[in-house]
Design a protein around this motif. Structure first.
Motif, PDB file in Angstrom:
ATOM      1  N   VAL A   1      43.728   9.898  -8.712  1.00 19.91           N
ATOM      2  CA  VAL A   1      44.746  10.749  -9.119  1.00 19.91           C
ATOM      3  C   VAL A   1      44.235  12.190  -8.559  1.00 19.91           C
ATOM      4  O   VAL A   1      44.853  13.058  -8.059  1.00 19.91           O
TER       5      VAL A   1
ATOM      6  N   VAL B   1      51.913   6.400 -16.681  1.00 24.34           N
ATOM      7  CA  VAL B   1      52.299   7.623 -15.950  1.00 24.34           C
ATOM      8  C   VAL B   1      51.481   8.816 -16.946  1.00 24.34           C
ATOM      9  O   VAL B   1      50.812   9.924 -16.561  1.00 24.34           O
TER      10      VAL B   1
ATOM     11  N   ARG C   1      44.466  14.288 -14.459  1.00 27.27           N
ATOM     12  CA  ARG C   1      44.553  15.502 -13.755  1.00 27.27           C
ATOM     13  C   ARG C   1      43.769  16.531 -14.440  1.00 27.27           C
ATOM     14  O   ARG C   1      43.209  17.429 -14.046  1.00 27.27           O
TER      15      ARG C   1
ATOM     16  N   ALA D   1      47.742   9.228 -15.715  1.00 25.65           N
ATOM     17  CA  ALA D   1      47.711   9.998 -14.554  1.00 25.65           C
ATOM     18  C   ALA D   1      47.735  11.395 -15.021  1.00 25.65           C
ATOM     19  O   ALA D   1      47.098  12.323 -14.338  1.00 25.65           O
ATOM     20  N   TRP D   2      48.766  11.913 -15.901  1.00 21.64           N
ATOM     21  CA  TRP D   2      48.780  13.234 -16.237  1.00 21.64           C
ATOM     22  C   TRP D   2      47.501  13.519 -16.936  1.00 21.64           C
ATOM     23  O   TRP D   2      46.978  14.517 -16.720  1.00 21.64           O
TER      24      TRP D   2
ATOM     25  N   ASP E   1      49.323  12.082  -8.203  1.00 16.92           N
ATOM     26  CA  ASP E   1      49.996  11.097  -8.958  1.00 16.92           C
ATOM     27  C   ASP E   1      50.898  10.125  -8.288  1.00 16.92           C
ATOM     28  O   ASP E   1      50.923   8.997  -8.716  1.00 16.92           O
TER      29      ASP E   1
ATOM     30  N   LEU F   1      50.336   6.073  -8.780  1.00 18.20           N
ATOM     31  CA  LEU F   1      51.117   4.997  -9.385  1.00 18.20           C
ATOM     32  C   LEU F   1      51.742   4.205  -8.540  1.00 18.20           C
ATOM     33  O   LEU F   1      52.248   2.891  -8.815  1.00 18.20           O
TER      34      LEU F   1
ATOM     35  N   GLN G   1      40.621   5.170 -11.269  1.00 23.26           N
ATOM     36  CA  GLN G   1      41.946   5.842 -11.349  1.00 23.26           C
ATOM     37  C   GLN G   1      41.658   7.542 -11.348  1.00 23.26           C
ATOM     38  O   GLN G   1      42.530   8.069 -10.888  1.00 23.26           O
ATOM     39  N   GLU G   2      40.765   8.139 -12.211  1.00 24.07           N
ATOM     40  CA  GLU G   2      40.775   9.253 -12.085  1.00 24.07           C
ATOM     41  C   GLU G   2      40.613   9.896 -10.831  1.00 24.07           C
ATOM     42  O   GLU G   2      41.130  10.930 -10.383  1.00 24.07           O
TER      43      GLU G   2
END
Length: 109
Positions: free
Chosen positions: A16, A77, A84, A80-81, A21, A25, A12-13
């Protein structure tokens, strides 16, 4: 299970950071829908019908379900933030530390 979750967070990292993002998502939503729909149709048809009946007549249960959906949406959400700004190792360590804080809080209360 924990090792697979950690590998998932690393993937996932990377998504992203490489794609942004929106791509993360969007792909998460589509893949989760496909897997959940297939599982519901094949394995949980009766349970889904019962849950639908309960949600239709019990407003409290519907609010609880809506709260669950909102909390899961905000989890991804915010993940994802976080990805980053930091890496997956920090995310996984923070999840492990939250269990220790929960035990300490339960012992204090």
């Amino acid at each position: 299970g924990a090792a697979l979750y950690a590998c998932s967070n690393v993937a996932q990292e990377r998504l992203v950071r490489d794609r942004g993002d929106g791509a993360f998502l969007g792909r998460l939503g589509v893949s989760a829908f496909l897997v959940s729909a297939a599982q519901a149709v094949v394995l949980e048809r009766d349970a889904v019908a019962r849950a639908d009946a309960v949600l239709a007549r019990d407003v409290g249960a519907a609010w609880l379900f809506a709260g669950y959906v909102a909390s899961m949406a905000s989890l991804y959400v915010l993940a994802a933030w976080f990805f980053r700004r930091a890496d997956a190792a920090a995310f996984n360590l923070s999840l492990l530390a939250s269990d220790a804080y929960a035990v300490a809080f339960a012992a204090a209360v």
